[in-house]
Enzyme design. Structure first.
Site, mmCIF file in Angstrom:
data_model
loop_
_atom_site.group_PDB
_atom_site.id
_atom_site.type_symbol
_atom_site.label_atom_id
_atom_site.label_comp_id
_atom_site.label_asym_id
_atom_site.label_seq_id
_atom_site.Cartn_x
_atom_site.Cartn_y
_atom_site.Cartn_z
ATOM 1 N N HIS A 1 1.786 4.572 -2.919
ATOM 2 C CA HIS A 1 1.824 6.024 -2.719
ATOM 3 C C HIS A 1 3.099 6.619 -3.319
ATOM 4 C CE1 HIS A 1 -1.797 6.568 -0.455
ATOM 5 N NE2 HIS A 1 -1.431 5.772 0.528
ATOM 6 N N GLU B 1 -6.636 6.584 -0.752
ATOM 7 C CA GLU B 1 -6.489 5.360 0.032
ATOM 8 C C GLU B 1 -7.133 4.174 -0.668
ATOM 9 O OE1 GLU B 1 -4.508 5.232 2.655
ATOM 10 O OE2 GLU B 1 -4.130 7.338 2.182
ATOM 11 N N HIS C 1 0.833 -1.203 0.000
ATOM 12 C CA HIS C 1 0.000 0.000 0.000
ATOM 13 C C HIS C 1 0.871 1.258 0.000
ATOM 14 C CE1 HIS C 1 -3.529 2.470 1.433
ATOM 15 N NE2 HIS C 1 -2.540 3.187 1.930
ATOM 16 N N GLU C 2 1.910 1.266 0.825
ATOM 17 C CA GLU C 2 2.787 2.438 0.902
ATOM 18 C C GLU C 2 3.623 2.600 -0.360
ATOM 19 O OE1 GLU C 2 2.206 4.532 3.108
ATOM 20 O OE2 GLU C 2 0.874 3.204 4.213
#
Length: 659
Positions: free
Chosen positions: A184, A265, A180-181
């Site tokens: 980003h 998100e 997930h990071e």
């Protein structure tokens, strides 16, 4: 997931952020004018014995355009100055953000099993994302399960995790959070998030001033003011007014965070599934947060102003008017439509923070014996560590749950090289060994440079590693170099300058620079410089390829002349792919490395949606003979790194995102 489209969306969201910010500043100017007018009206008409004698009509007289302009200029300049100072601080790199929130850097030679497992997963996700391994920071005092990515570009990005995250999540769950990071980082969200934090600090700064005035005015209530009849309550009134203004600015800041962050998100959750090929990892991580007593709460002092960069909500929703993240059940439902509504409960583990042992980054890389001692200590810890020392001991690369990877984990790299890459001295020796010349006379001169470099033990270790490195396949050099980056980033500034001088000396030992040396040096410079010096990232300024015709012609010509196919045919394939049938191949003697490097930097300033077109055309040219050789791949990877852009073929192999 189209990362390039998301980068373009992030750039356009910056415009939305600017509009919302200007609207909030305009509202602050209006409120501040009202507060100042009330302060002046109260101060002029107030008497200690008779009270306030002025009328509200007189209050309106304190509004005039001259004062309004002065106050507007003052507020606007203050907000802009605070935002600029904050941006300059954050633009130094992700490590500034991580350290400001109490993060401790995890060194590659760490003996903590949970930290080693986290580093191992970050290595895997970096390989899946087609980017070098970022440094990892752990917030040791935080029991909540949370994580963040910070930085302005992939070159200076860091991954931050709380101690609760690496302690309480199983391996596949931690993979989902880390993936997930990483999304980003590639989506361009990090730079937008830091801009958001800087601008919002400017908005809330007025409230901080009001709070200071309120605290400084306490002497009025203790009888120490000698002149109470001349506006005694005015200062606390002004402080209260500014505090209220700042509070309203905080509400506006929360609204802006929610408007910018929440949809990001959902996209990052979907992207995590692409990287891990499994929706249960990140879905279960969210379920664990829902059933875990501390949840995703973070108590670090600086966490509030950076709440939008975290994986989960850092404060209880009762205390926030605008949530920076979507509701937890909604995120889970998107990932797992069959979810029955039950969370996963984990027992809260009460752990103590142990004193860290100094690693190579903390004591320097001056002695070769340091590497041997560190590796021996790590080997001893591997023998003593229990298999189930982490919540889930099943590692994809190491069934025993230890730090040592099998060769398949890093494209068949020898385990000894993998271990040496985790130490600053070993990583330096590996980089130098890659660059050592096959000619004995040149190599002897390079060894002399190593002997005089001031890095004790480097010559001996490079000499030991040289033969094994020379036997590596060309396709293994780039993964080995990328594996060395975290250890090289743990050097001090003085050590890095010495390392850079040494590498340049080795490259120039034969008084010429070939394309391989350029590729490796560009990768090192691009990913290491932002860790130690302020580097200005590429700024999108070219909307059309027409503005970069010559740089495009230069880069495609260089690829054509150094590729494995016929130069004219290779060039023609790439030019036609981009829609330039009249673009002509440059002669080989006109394609210098200096001109090629300048051209790549100019192409880096193209808009995000143009970069994948460029790289796909280059990839097609490089593989004109039906295959992409390791040397061609290294060249493409170097160009992509300089353009802050992942290789398209890495992305095209990903499965479709879930909806």
């Amino acid at each position: 997931m189209d990362f390039f489209a998301q980068q373009d969306l992030a750039r356009r969201n910056t415009r939305l952020l600017t509009i919302l910010f200007l609207a909030a500043v305009a509202a602050l100017i209006l409120l501040t004018n009202a507060m100042v007018a009330a302060f002046l009206w109260w101060g002029d008409g107030y008497n200690l014995y008779a009270g306030q004698r002025g009328s509200w009509r007189e209050f309106l007289a304190y509004f005039n355009w001259a004062r309004f302009g002065s106050i507007g200029l003052g507020v606007g300049a203050t907000v802009a100055l605070v935002a600029l100072v904050k941006w300059l601080q954050l633009a130094s790199g992700g490590k500034v953000v991580a350290e400001a929130m109490g993060g401790t850097r995890v060194l590659p030679q760490t003996l903590d099993p949970a930290e080693r497992r986290c580093l191992n997963i970050v290595d895997e996700m970096a390989l899946a994302a087609g980017m070098p391994v970022p440094p990892v920071y752990v917030m040791n005092g935080e029991r909540g399960i949370n994580a963040f990515a910070a930085g302005t570009t992939p070159a200076d990005a860091v991954i931050g995790v709380t101690r609760g995250t690496i302690t309480h999540l199983k391996r596949h769950e931690l993979q989902g959070v880390i993936a997930h990071e990483f999304s980003h980082i590639l989506n361009g969200d990090m730079r937008l998030n830091l801009r958001l934090a800087a601008l919002l600090k400017g908005i809330t700064f007025i409230g901080d001033v009001g709070h200071i005035l309120l605290r400084s005015s306490r002497h009025h209530r203790t009888g120490n003011d000698r002149d109470r009849s001349t506006g005694g309550p005015a200062l606390p009134l002004l402080g209260l007014g500014l505090w209220i203004t700042g509070w309203l600015g905080g509400i506006a800041a929360g609204f802006i965070k929610a408007a910018i962050s929440r949809q990001k998100e959902y996209l990052a959750d979907a992207c995590a599934v692409q990287y891990t090929r499994d929706n249960s990892g990140i879905a279960n991580a969210l379920k664990v947060i829902g059933g875990y007593i501390p949840g995703s709460l973070v108590h670090a002092a600086r966490a509030d102003e950076m709440s939008h960069i975290f994986f989960g909500q850092i404060r209880h929703q009762l205390w926030q008017l605008f949530a920076t993240h979507p509701p937890l059940p909604r995120r889970i439902q998107r990932l797992d439509p069959q979810w029955n509504g039950r969370y996963i409960e984990r027992r809260v583990e009460h752990y103590q923070e142990h004193a860290r042992q100094p690693g190579a980054a903390e004591v320097g890389v001056g002695r070769a014996a340091l590497v041997t001692a560190a590796l021996a200590a790590a080997e001893l810890a591997r023998e003593q560590a229990p298999v189930d020392s982490a919540p889930d001991a099943e590692f994809a690369c190491d069934p025993a749950g230890q730090m040592e990877e099998t060769p398949v984990c890093h494209r068949q790299l020898p385990p000894a090289f993998v271990r040496f890459s985790h130490e600053p001295l070993g990583a330096t020796a590996l980089v130098v060994a890659i660059l050592l010349s096959p000619q004995a006379s040149v190599r002897d001169k390079q060894y002399g440079l190593l002997r005089d470099s001031g890095i004790q033990g480097l010559e001996d270790l490079a000499h030991t590693l040289q033969e094994g490195v020379a036997q590596l396949d060309p396709g293994q050099r780039l993964p080995l170099l990328e594996l060395c980056l975290p250890a090289l980033k743990s050097q001090s500034l003085a050590q890095y300058r010495r390392f850079k001088r040494t590498v340049l000396g080795v490259i120039r030992a034969d008084r010429r620079t070939d394309l391989l040396e350029w590729c490796l040096y560009q990768l090192l410079r691009h990913y290491l410089d932002p860790e130690f010096i302020q580097v200005k990232p590429a700024t999108p300024r070219h909307r059309s390829l027409d503005k970069v015709r010559y740089p495009l012609r230069m880069v495609l010509s260089m690829l054509a002349h150094h590729g494995s196919g016929e130069a004219v045919t290779t060039f023609r394939l790439a030019a036609d792919e981009l829609g330039y049938p009249r673009l002509q191949l440059l002669a080989a003697e006109d394609c210098s490395l200096e001109a090629f490097a300048r051209s790549v930097q100019q192409l880096a300033d193209c808009y995000p949606l143009l970069k994948p077109k460029l790289l796909k055309a280059m990839s097609r040219a490089a593989s004109a003979d039906g295959q992409l050789s390791p040397v061609e791949r290294e060249l493409l990877a170097s160009i992509a790194a300089a353009m802050d852009c992942p290789l398209p073929d890495v992305l095209d192999n990903q499965p479709a995102a879930i909806h």
